[in-house]
Design a protein around this motif. Structure first.
Motif, PDB file in Angstrom:
ATOM      1  N   ASP A 194       0.821  -1.208   0.000  1.00 21.70           N
ATOM      2  CA  ASP A 194       0.000   0.000   0.000  1.00 21.70           C
ATOM      3  C   ASP A 194       0.857   1.261   0.000  1.00 21.70           C
ATOM      4  O   ASP A 194       0.340   2.368  -0.082  1.00 21.70           O
ATOM      5  CB  ASP A 194      -0.954   0.010   1.191  1.00 21.70           C
ATOM      6  CG  ASP A 194      -0.232  -0.086   2.531  1.00 21.70           C
ATOM      7  OD1 ASP A 194       1.022  -0.132   2.560  1.00 21.70           O
ATOM      8  OD2 ASP A 194      -0.935  -0.126   3.554  1.00 21.70           O
ATOM      9  N   THR A 212      -3.265  10.689  -6.118  1.00 24.71           N
ATOM     10  CA  THR A 212      -3.855   9.535  -6.804  1.00 24.71           C
ATOM     11  C   THR A 212      -5.359   9.681  -6.949  1.00 24.71           C
ATOM     12  O   THR A 212      -6.003   8.844  -7.571  1.00 24.71           O
ATOM     13  CB  THR A 212      -3.555   8.226  -6.049  1.00 24.71           C
ATOM     14  OG1 THR A 212      -4.133   8.294  -4.753  1.00 24.71           O
ATOM     15  CG2 THR A 212      -2.081   7.955  -5.970  1.00 24.71           C
ATOM     16  N   HIS A 217      -5.610   6.106  -1.307  1.00 22.28           N
ATOM     17  CA  HIS A 217      -4.409   5.278  -1.258  1.00 22.28           C
ATOM     18  C   HIS A 217      -3.163   6.049  -1.671  1.00 22.28           C
ATOM     19  O   HIS A 217      -3.186   6.767  -2.659  1.00 22.28           O
ATOM     20  CB  HIS A 217      -4.549   4.077  -2.197  1.00 22.28           C
ATOM     21  CG  HIS A 217      -5.757   3.261  -1.925  1.00 22.28           C
ATOM     22  ND1 HIS A 217      -5.820   2.393  -0.872  1.00 22.28           N
ATOM     23  CD2 HIS A 217      -6.955   3.196  -2.539  1.00 22.28           C
ATOM     24  CE1 HIS A 217      -7.004   1.822  -0.851  1.00 22.28           C
ATOM     25  NE2 HIS A 217      -7.714   2.291  -1.852  1.00 22.28           N
ATOM     26  N   GLN A 218      -2.089   5.848  -0.922  1.00 22.36           N
ATOM     27  CA  GLN A 218      -0.795   6.313  -1.404  1.00 22.36           C
ATOM     28  C   GLN A 218      -0.389   5.389  -2.536  1.00 22.36           C
ATOM     29  O   GLN A 218      -0.866   4.262  -2.639  1.00 22.36           O
ATOM     30  CB  GLN A 218       0.262   6.269  -0.290  1.00 22.36           C
ATOM     31  CG  GLN A 218       0.142   7.400   0.660  1.00 22.36           C
ATOM     32  CD  GLN A 218       1.359   7.586   1.555  1.00 22.36           C
ATOM     33  OE1 GLN A 218       1.337   8.487   2.328  1.00 22.36           O
ATOM     34  NE2 GLN A 218       2.390   6.790   1.479  1.00 22.36           N
ATOM     35  N   ALA A 219       0.489   5.864  -3.394  1.00 24.42           N
ATOM     36  CA  ALA A 219       0.943   5.076  -4.535  1.00 24.42           C
ATOM     37  C   ALA A 219       2.397   5.397  -4.788  1.00 24.42           C
ATOM     38  O   ALA A 219       2.940   6.362  -4.247  1.00 24.42           O
ATOM     39  CB  ALA A 219       0.108   5.405  -5.767  1.00 24.42           C
ATOM     40  N   TRP A 246      -2.323  -5.754  -8.598  1.00 29.42           N
ATOM     41  CA  TRP A 246      -2.097  -4.377  -8.182  1.00 29.42           C
ATOM     42  C   TRP A 246      -2.984  -3.473  -9.012  1.00 29.42           C
ATOM     43  O   TRP A 246      -3.514  -3.857 -10.043  1.00 29.42           O
ATOM     44  CB  TRP A 246      -0.626  -3.978  -8.318  1.00 29.42           C
ATOM     45  CG  TRP A 246      -0.114  -3.926  -9.718  1.00 29.42           C
ATOM     46  CD1 TRP A 246      -0.042  -2.838 -10.542  1.00 29.42           C
ATOM     47  CD2 TRP A 246       0.416  -5.024 -10.484  1.00 29.42           C
ATOM     48  NE1 TRP A 246       0.493  -3.179 -11.766  1.00 29.42           N
ATOM     49  CE2 TRP A 246       0.781  -4.518 -11.751  1.00 29.42           C
ATOM     50  CE3 TRP A 246       0.604  -6.376 -10.221  1.00 29.42           C
ATOM     51  CZ2 TRP A 246       1.321  -5.321 -12.742  1.00 29.42           C
ATOM     52  CZ3 TRP A 246       1.141  -7.179 -11.200  1.00 29.42           C
ATOM     53  CH2 TRP A 246       1.497  -6.637 -12.453  1.00 29.42           C
ATOM     54  N   TYR A 253      -0.303   0.931  -6.905  1.00 27.71           N
ATOM     55  CA  TYR A 253      -0.705   0.825  -5.503  1.00 27.71           C
ATOM     56  C   TYR A 253      -1.520  -0.441  -5.281  1.00 27.71           C
ATOM     57  O   TYR A 253      -1.874  -1.134  -6.234  1.00 27.71           O
ATOM     58  CB  TYR A 253      -1.472   2.066  -5.048  1.00 27.71           C
ATOM     59  CG  TYR A 253      -2.725   2.393  -5.825  1.00 27.71           C
ATOM     60  CD1 TYR A 253      -3.981   2.086  -5.316  1.00 27.71           C
ATOM     61  CD2 TYR A 253      -2.655   3.028  -7.054  1.00 27.71           C
ATOM     62  CE1 TYR A 253      -5.126   2.392  -6.011  1.00 27.71           C
ATOM     63  CE2 TYR A 253      -3.794   3.344  -7.756  1.00 27.71           C
ATOM     64  CZ  TYR A 253      -5.034   3.015  -7.235  1.00 27.71           C
ATOM     65  OH  TYR A 253      -6.164   3.317  -7.936  1.00 27.71           O
TER      66      TYR A 253
END
Length: 186
Positions: A26, A68, A72-74, A99, A176
């Protein structure tokens, strides 16, 4: 009363769920803005560590949910090479790594022609057992899409997942929610 023929059932190992074997998929640690102040990203230069991942070449950006357009972080793979060694499942099982990816729509990336990247899984001997080349979205759309690499486990030794960005800058695909699990058709 007629006898019924004996039936066979699937063995437990083929149906037993496999816990997620990809760590840090993640990209939430470290937080995207902790090193660059108020920016919505954090630059990672090879060979700087990124949790369980190794950035072996190039520069990547850990991007916040604001970039994003999700919660979510990516990681913006850009032109970098990102790897993780992982333990999989019992020998003989088929597993998959999935993913999400989307285009980097940051205004500084406007006009970027290629956000393509490659993904591969290498067995303990360095032999590629699954691979693909990916180009997120058409036009400049942030719509995410799920990608999958599926392969049979033939060794109990660790395998390696590798993402290789093909963009010449940090304006690459955003990756992500990387997850490793039993394949849906094991």
């Amino acid at each position: 009363m007629a006898k019924r023929p004996a039936t066979t059932t699937a063995t437990a190992p083929a149906t037993t769920p496999i816990p997620n074997f990809i760590r840090g998929g993640d990209f939430s640690d470290p937080p995207a803005s902790n090193k660059d102040g108020e920016k919505h990203y954090m630059q990672i230069d090879a060979p700087e560590p990124l949790g369980p991942w190794r950035l072996t070449d190039g520069i990547a950006l850990v991007c916040s949910g604001a970039m994003t357009r999700s919660s979510h972080q990516a990681i913006d793979i850009g032109g970098a090479v990102l790897e993780q060694e992982f333990d999989t499942a019992p020998v003989g099982r088929t597993v998959e790594i999935t993913w999400m990816h989307c285009k980097n729509t940051d205004r500084t990336c406007s006009g970027t022609t290629s956000q393509s990247y490659a993904a591969s899984v290498l067995d303990p001997n360095g032999i590629v057992v699954a691979e693909g080349r990916y180009v997120p979205g058409i036009n400049f759309s942030p719509i995410p899409a799920t990608q999958t690499l599926k392969f049979p486990v033939n060794s109990s030794a660790p395998y390696t997942l590798k993402f290789e960005g093909e963009a010449g800058t940090s304006c690459g695909a955003m990756i992500y929610r990387v997850v490793g699990q039993a394949a849906s058709t094991s």
